[in-house]
Design a protein around this motif. Sequence first.
Motif, PDB file in Angstrom:
ATOM      1  N   ARG A 151       0.820  -1.208   0.000  1.00  0.00           N
ATOM      2  CA  ARG A 151       0.000   0.000   0.000  1.00  0.00           C
ATOM      3  C   ARG A 151       0.856   1.262   0.000  1.00  0.00           C
ATOM      4  O   ARG A 151       0.341   2.366  -0.230  1.00  0.00           O
ATOM      5  CB  ARG A 151      -0.914   0.003   1.220  1.00  0.00           C
ATOM      6  CG  ARG A 151      -0.190  -0.083   2.547  1.00  0.00           C
ATOM      7  CD  ARG A 151      -1.168  -0.151   3.694  1.00  0.00           C
ATOM      8  NE  ARG A 151      -0.461  -0.312   4.954  1.00  0.00           N
ATOM      9  CZ  ARG A 151      -1.072  -0.353   6.129  1.00  0.00           C
ATOM     10  NH1 ARG A 151      -2.377  -0.253   6.184  1.00  0.00           N
ATOM     11  NH2 ARG A 151      -0.387  -0.503   7.236  1.00  0.00           N
TER      12      ARG A 151
ATOM     13  N   GLU B  31      -9.999   0.028   0.020  1.00  0.00           N
ATOM     14  CA  GLU B  31      -9.405   1.332   0.312  1.00  0.00           C
ATOM     15  C   GLU B  31      -7.884   1.291   0.278  1.00  0.00           C
ATOM     16  O   GLU B  31      -7.237   2.296  -0.028  1.00  0.00           O
ATOM     17  CB  GLU B  31      -9.874   1.834   1.680  1.00  0.00           C
ATOM     18  CG  GLU B  31     -11.344   2.233   1.721  1.00  0.00           C
ATOM     19  CD  GLU B  31     -11.788   2.593   3.123  1.00  0.00           C
ATOM     20  OE1 GLU B  31     -12.797   3.302   3.259  1.00  0.00           O
ATOM     21  OE2 GLU B  31     -11.135   2.147   4.102  1.00  0.00           O
ATOM     22  N   ILE B  32      -7.296   0.146   0.590  1.00  0.00           N
ATOM     23  CA  ILE B  32      -5.844   0.060   0.670  1.00  0.00           C
ATOM     24  C   ILE B  32      -5.251  -0.745  -0.478  1.00  0.00           C
ATOM     25  O   ILE B  32      -4.053  -1.005  -0.492  1.00  0.00           O
ATOM     26  CB  ILE B  32      -5.412  -0.563   2.016  1.00  0.00           C
ATOM     27  CG1 ILE B  32      -5.963  -1.979   2.157  1.00  0.00           C
ATOM     28  CG2 ILE B  32      -5.865   0.292   3.179  1.00  0.00           C
ATOM     29  CD1 ILE B  32      -5.462  -2.705   3.375  1.00  0.00           C
TER      30      ILE B  32
END
Length: 295
Positions: free
Chosen positions: A48, A230-231
Motif C-alpha cells: 500500500r 481502500e488500501i
Amino acid sequence: MDAVSNWFRIHVLTWLEPPKQIEIIDIIQVLLIAYFVYHFILWLKNTRAYMLLKGILLIVIFVVIANLLNMDVIMWVFGNLGMTVIIAVVIIFQPELRRVLEQMGHKNPITNLLVWGSSSDNNDRFSDKTVSELVSASFSMGEVKTGALIVVEREVKLEEYEKTGIPVDAVLTSQLLINIFEHNTPLHDGAVIVRGDRVVAATCYLPLTDNLNLNKDLGTRHRAGVGISEISDSLTIIVSEETGHVSYAMDGELHTGVSVSELREQLYKVQKIVDADSSRRKRKERRKNEKKSAR
C-alpha cells in the motif's frame, strides 16, 4: 534568478565534469545500488506504500521549489521535521518493512542478479470463464442467503492478508466457492482471495473501513470489503447473509444490490485493465529480448 543559477551550477554542472577513471569497485557499487533500488521499487509496487508515492513526490517537488525560491522558513520547518517524518514512516510501514527484509533474507542475491531482466508476474488476468463462475456463485449464494466475501486481486498483491487464511490454490469454480461459504463448514468464515483463475486462500482476515458515511445497517462483511478496497486496487464481491443482495466494493466505494449484468460488466472492466497491463509488460519484455538478440 541568482538562486536558480547557483543551484544549477552546484547540482548540475558538477555532474557534467569529466569523470574519473572507472575502477572495478565503482562498477560493483553501481550494481549494488541498482539491485537495492530495483527491489525497493518492487516492494513499493506490491504494498500500500505505492499509493502514497504520488503524495511523497509532490512534497519533494514542493521542497525543491521552496529551496530554489529561498523560502527559509519553510525549509527550516521541513529541516526540523525531516527526522520525525522518517521515524513516522518507519512506524507506519513497520509490517511491510519487516516483511520485505524477511523476503530479502530468503532470496539468493546472485540468482536475482543473473535473472535481472525476468519478472515473474503471478497476477495474470482472469478468464471469461472465471467471470461467469464468479457471477454464478455470487447470485446462487444470494438466492439462499449464504454470506460470502470474495476478493479479486489486481495489481496490488494481497500476500499479507493471504497469509492470515488457509491456502487453497485451486481452480476457481462456482461449486468450489459455494462449498467454501456453505454454513458450518471449516472455511466459510472470512474472505476468499482470488488471483487470476485460482482461489489462493480462504478464511482470510481483512481490515475494516473507518468510513463513517456507510450505512449503519451494514455488517462486518461489507465493512471488510470496503476496507480492503481502500488500501488496494482489488474488487471485492460481498453477498449479504441477511438480505441475499450482491454488492461489490472498489476504490473505497460500495455498490450495493447490483444486478447480474452490473456485476458481470464490472468484472469485465477489471479484466480488460489487468489484460492491458499484462500486455504492456509482455511487449516491453519482448522488445528487451529482441534488442539483446540483435546485439
